[in-house]
Design an enzyme around this catalytic site. Structure first.
Site, short mmCIF file in Angstrom:
data_model
loop_
_atom_site.label_atom_id
_atom_site.label_comp_id
_atom_site.label_asym_id
_atom_site.label_seq_id
_atom_site.Cartn_x
_atom_site.Cartn_y
_atom_site.Cartn_z
N CYS A 91 53.37 46.07 44.87
CA CYS A 91 53.44 47.59 44.69
C CYS A 91 55.50 46.97 44.24
O CYS A 91 56.05 48.42 44.24
CB CYS A 91 53.45 48.19 45.45
N GLN A 152 44.24 49.54 51.13
CA GLN A 152 45.11 50.41 52.01
C GLN A 152 45.16 51.32 51.97
O GLN A 152 45.66 51.77 52.52
CB GLN A 152 46.04 49.77 50.16
N HIS A 345 51.71 55.68 40.12
CA HIS A 345 52.15 54.41 40.90
C HIS A 345 51.63 53.49 39.02
O HIS A 345 50.74 52.99 40.08
CB HIS A 345 51.81 54.74 41.90
N CYS A 375 56.59 50.29 50.01
CA CYS A 375 55.91 49.65 51.23
C CYS A 375 54.95 48.61 50.18
O CYS A 375 55.09 48.94 48.43
CB CYS A 375 55.16 50.39 52.05
#
Length: 389
Positions: A91, A152, A345, A375
């Site tokens: 990410c 996640q 995102h 993160c």
């Protein structure tokens, strides 16, 4: 001594990462090419002066394979002599691109460089690069973590349990993200950063009408009986409402030195002050933002109180709320124009999306220092400090 400054920053509107999303019809190369063209148009530079284009993409397969950034450069109409590369720090891929680009300017290897990123999750779904039945980790990792790593979403649940973050807290944070994003759009605060594309002018996932009552009705998104038995402390409060959606989008920033900016008549938006990257527990996975924040502040010789604005990627509410508990940061200074829960995102694009939003927010609010941290899967995190110039 050379410095590194951001002189332009743009992004596409962010679409839903589904077949019916507003940008699903746009090839990822074209998404990224659009931001590159806009970057050149708004800055007025000759693209032939660009020393390199460093792009982030997470799922590098299918339409996002074969060094997507290079083909976006060609599609954007840049001279063939302009090189490009594509990086993957999950990410944080395009934030890492910013780090690499700025470090290249600071070292003297570059005079003018683009950091950017793209992800089309409607066309290249998450985990497309891991075919069924394959093992991306290998036997050494299996031996080191014999009980196995976790997705996640389960990490987000473990974080909520460890920091005693309840469902109401997570939902309230998510509602606040939507409210701030909606207000930013209504007040024209995204106008300077967003480059409309094929009739799409706004972020598709912002829900102005979101309320705690609506979010309270959503079911847990990651409940699994096996993980529930392994981790009895999990209360299963992470939902689609208090986590980031899947999205399509691209973003890009133009980085140079103050000296080159003056020579080319470019106006710096912010100086890239300090950088840090760190590893953390790959089981909790998403907590690296805590030590990364501490590390970058130490490198910058600054305290938390010196930072006027923060961008902490909202992969999940629990991540930002745990970070806040550990750092003591004022949430009123965090993601002031909304975060990924509302805006979206698009994995590889998110790093430079946060940077783009942050530098424009710094100018709009007169902030001197700002901090961005992301993160990342596998137990990683990037952090950097920006300074107004």
């Amino acid at each position: 001594m050379r410095d590194a400054v951001i002189v332009e920053a743009v992004r596409t509107p962010i679409g839903k990462g589904k077949p019916n999303g507003a940008l699903a019809h746009v090839h990822p190369v074209e998404l990224l090419a659009h931001t590159l063209r806009t970057l050149v148009e708004r800055s007025g530079i000759d693209p032939g002066l660009i020393d390199d284009v460093i792009g982030g993409t997470v799922d590098q397969v299918g339409e996002q394979a074969m060094n997507t950034t290079r083909y976006a450069v060609l599609s954007a109409g840049f001279p063939e002599s302009v090189p490009a590369t594509t990086v993957d720090r999950q990410c944080g891929s395009s934030q890492q691109a910013v780090h690499f680009a700025a470090q290249g300017v600071l070292s003297g290897a570059y005079d003018l460089v683009v950091a950017c990123g793209v992800e089309s999750m409607s066309r290249v779904p998450m985990w497309s690069n891991v075919p069924a039945g394959t093992d991306p980790f290998g036997p050494g990792v299996a031996e080191r973590y014999p009980e196995g790593l976790v997705p996640q979403g389960v990490s987000a649940e473990l974080i909520a349990a460890k920091w005693s973050i309840g469902r109401e807290q997570m939902d309230a944070f998510a509602v606040s993200s939507h409210q701030k994003a909606a207000a930013a759009w209504e007040n024209g605060l995204f106008d300077a950063e967003v480059a409309p594309l094929e009739g799409v002018t706004r972020d598709e996932c912002v829900r102005p009408g979101s309320t705690p009552e609506i979010l309270a009705g959503l079911k847990p998104a990651y409940h699994d009986s096996g993980f529930a038995e392994r981790f009895p402390q999990i209360e299963w409060n992470v939902t689609a409402g208090n986590a980031s959606p899947i999205n399509d989008g691209a973003s890009a920033v133009l980085i140079t030195s103050s000296e080159t900016a003056a020579r080319l008549g470019l106006r710096p938006l912010a100086r890239l002050h300090s950088f840090a990257v760190t590893g953390s527990d790959p089981l909790l996975m998403l907590t690296g933002v805590i030590p990364a924040t501490e590390k970058v502040l130490r490198r910058a010789s600054l305290s938390l109180d010196d930072i006027d604005l923060f961008e902490v990627n909202e992969a999940f509410s629990s991540v930002v709320l745990a970070w806040r508990q550990e750092t003591g940061a004022d949430l009123a200074r965090v993601n002031v124009h909304g975060g990924a829960i509302a805006l979206g995102h698009p994995l590889g694009a998110s790093g430079t999306r946060l940077t783009t939003t942050l530098v424009h927010a710094m100018r709009e609010r007169g902030a001197r220092y700002a901090l961005q941290t992301m993160c990342e899967a596998g137990g990683l995190a990037n952090a950097m400090v920006l300074e107004r110039v």
